[in-house]
Enzyme design. Structure first.
Site, PDB file in Angstrom:
ATOM      1  CE1 TYR A  77       0.810  12.123 -14.640  1.00  0.00           C
ATOM      2  CE2 TYR A  77       1.322  11.029 -16.717  1.00  0.00           C
ATOM      3  CZ  TYR A  77       1.086  10.969 -15.354  1.00  0.00           C
ATOM      4  OH  TYR A  77       1.136   9.763 -14.709  1.00  0.00           O
ATOM      5  CG  HIS A 116       0.012  12.893  -6.798  1.00  0.00           C
ATOM      6  ND1 HIS A 116       1.123  12.175  -7.178  1.00  0.00           N
ATOM      7  CD2 HIS A 116      -0.088  12.757  -5.457  1.00  0.00           C
ATOM      8  CE1 HIS A 116       1.654  11.610  -6.103  1.00  0.00           C
ATOM      9  NE2 HIS A 116       0.945  11.953  -5.043  1.00  0.00           N
TER      10      HIS A 116
HETATM   11  O1  CA2 Z   1      -0.057  12.779 -11.428  1.00  0.00           O
HETATM   12  C1  CA2 Z   1       1.096  12.914 -11.005  1.00  0.00           C
HETATM   13  O2  CA2 Z   1       1.620  14.006 -10.786  1.00  0.00           O
HETATM   14  C2  CA2 Z   1       1.968  11.673 -10.747  1.00  0.00           C
HETATM   15  O3  CA2 Z   1       2.643  11.874  -9.506  1.00  0.00           O
HETATM   16  C3  CA2 Z   1       2.984  11.555 -11.875  1.00  0.00           C
HETATM   17  C4  CA2 Z   1       3.885  10.306 -11.698  1.00  0.00           C
HETATM   18  C5  CA2 Z   1       3.027   9.047 -11.556  1.00  0.00           C
HETATM   19  O4  CA2 Z   1       3.872   7.929 -11.281  1.00  0.00           O
HETATM   20  C6  CA2 Z   1       1.997   9.185 -10.435  1.00  0.00           C
HETATM   21  O5  CA2 Z   1       1.183   8.023 -10.412  1.00  0.00           O
HETATM   22  C7  CA2 Z   1       1.122  10.410 -10.651  1.00  0.00           C
HETATM   23  C8  CA2 Z   1       4.922  10.222 -12.820  1.00  0.00           C
HETATM   24  C9  CA2 Z   1       4.323   9.838 -14.155  1.00  0.00           C
HETATM   25  C10 CA2 Z   1       5.316   9.245 -15.105  1.00  0.00           C
HETATM   26  O6  CA2 Z   1       6.119  10.225 -15.696  1.00  0.00           O
HETATM   27  C11 CA2 Z   1       5.625  11.058 -16.657  1.00  0.00           C
HETATM   28  C12 CA2 Z   1       5.998  12.383 -16.568  1.00  0.00           C
HETATM   29  C13 CA2 Z   1       5.547  13.273 -17.508  1.00  0.00           C
HETATM   30  C14 CA2 Z   1       4.736  12.862 -18.540  1.00  0.00           C
HETATM   31  C15 CA2 Z   1       4.368  11.527 -18.619  1.00  0.00           C
HETATM   32  C16 CA2 Z   1       4.824  10.624 -17.671  1.00  0.00           C
END
Ligand code: CA2
Length: 153
Positions: A24, A101
């Site tokens: 990310y 995303h």
């Molecule tokens: O890539 C993206 O922006 C996502 O929407 C992020 C979501 C994930 O569930 C989607 O599949 C893709 C959230 C990721 C989990 O939360 C985190 C936030 C920040 C850093 C690491 C994990």
């Protein structure tokens, strides 16, 4: 009146920049908010930026955007895969809705991540362009608003 753009973020995105930077990136949500404010100001929009882990709050924000906003940029995060009430609320939107995303859902480790149920009701989706995807989404909403003004619609 200044047009208003909503940028909404779903569950766990408050941890941006602090977990899994290899997926990310290192920008925090505060960095993203600042970049969105700059892009919105440049495009002549007022900005409402929110993050929530609660589905009912996300629903309330989508309805606020739909009733009082001119465009919506949303990273539904974990809501993308099974939150049918969020899908129904997005389906009601007549304003442009861009799904963002940060990671490329189609290159992820598990197949389910590439199956966002929101895709079927949004105007378009940006995936895998990092946090810059938010800025690009704002620029595109601004473009759509200009075009619809020119058409007098
Ligand atoms: O890539 C993206 O922006 C996502 O929407 C992020 C979501 C994930 O569930 C989607 O599949 C893709 C959230 C990721 C989990 O939360 C985190 C936030 C920040 C850093 C690491 C994990």
């Amino acid at each position: 009146m200044t047009p208003t753009l909503f940028v909404l973020n779903g569950p766990n995105l408050e941890w941006l920049g602090q977990r899994e930077p290899e997926i990310y990136g290192r920008d925090t949500l505060a960095d993203v908010e600042q970049a969105c404010h700059r892009a919105a100001e440049k495009a002549g929009f007022a900005l409402r930026f929110h993050q929530t882990n609660a589905e009912h709050e996300m629903l309330a924000l989508i309805h606020e955007a739909r009733l009082g906003g001119n465009g919506l940029v949303i990273n539904p995060a974990g809501f993308s895969y099974a939150a049918y009430p969020v899908l129904d609320a997005l389906r009601m939107c007549k304003i442009p809705v861009i799904e963002v995303h940060i990671s490329n859902l189609h290159r992820r480790e598990t197949e389910w991540r590439s199956r966002s149920i929101m895709t079927q009701v949004v105007t378009g989706m940006i995936t895998g362009l990092g946090t810059h995807g938010y800025v690009l989404a704002i620029e595109h909403v601004a473009h759509l608003c200009r075009v619809s003004d020119q058409l007098g619609s």
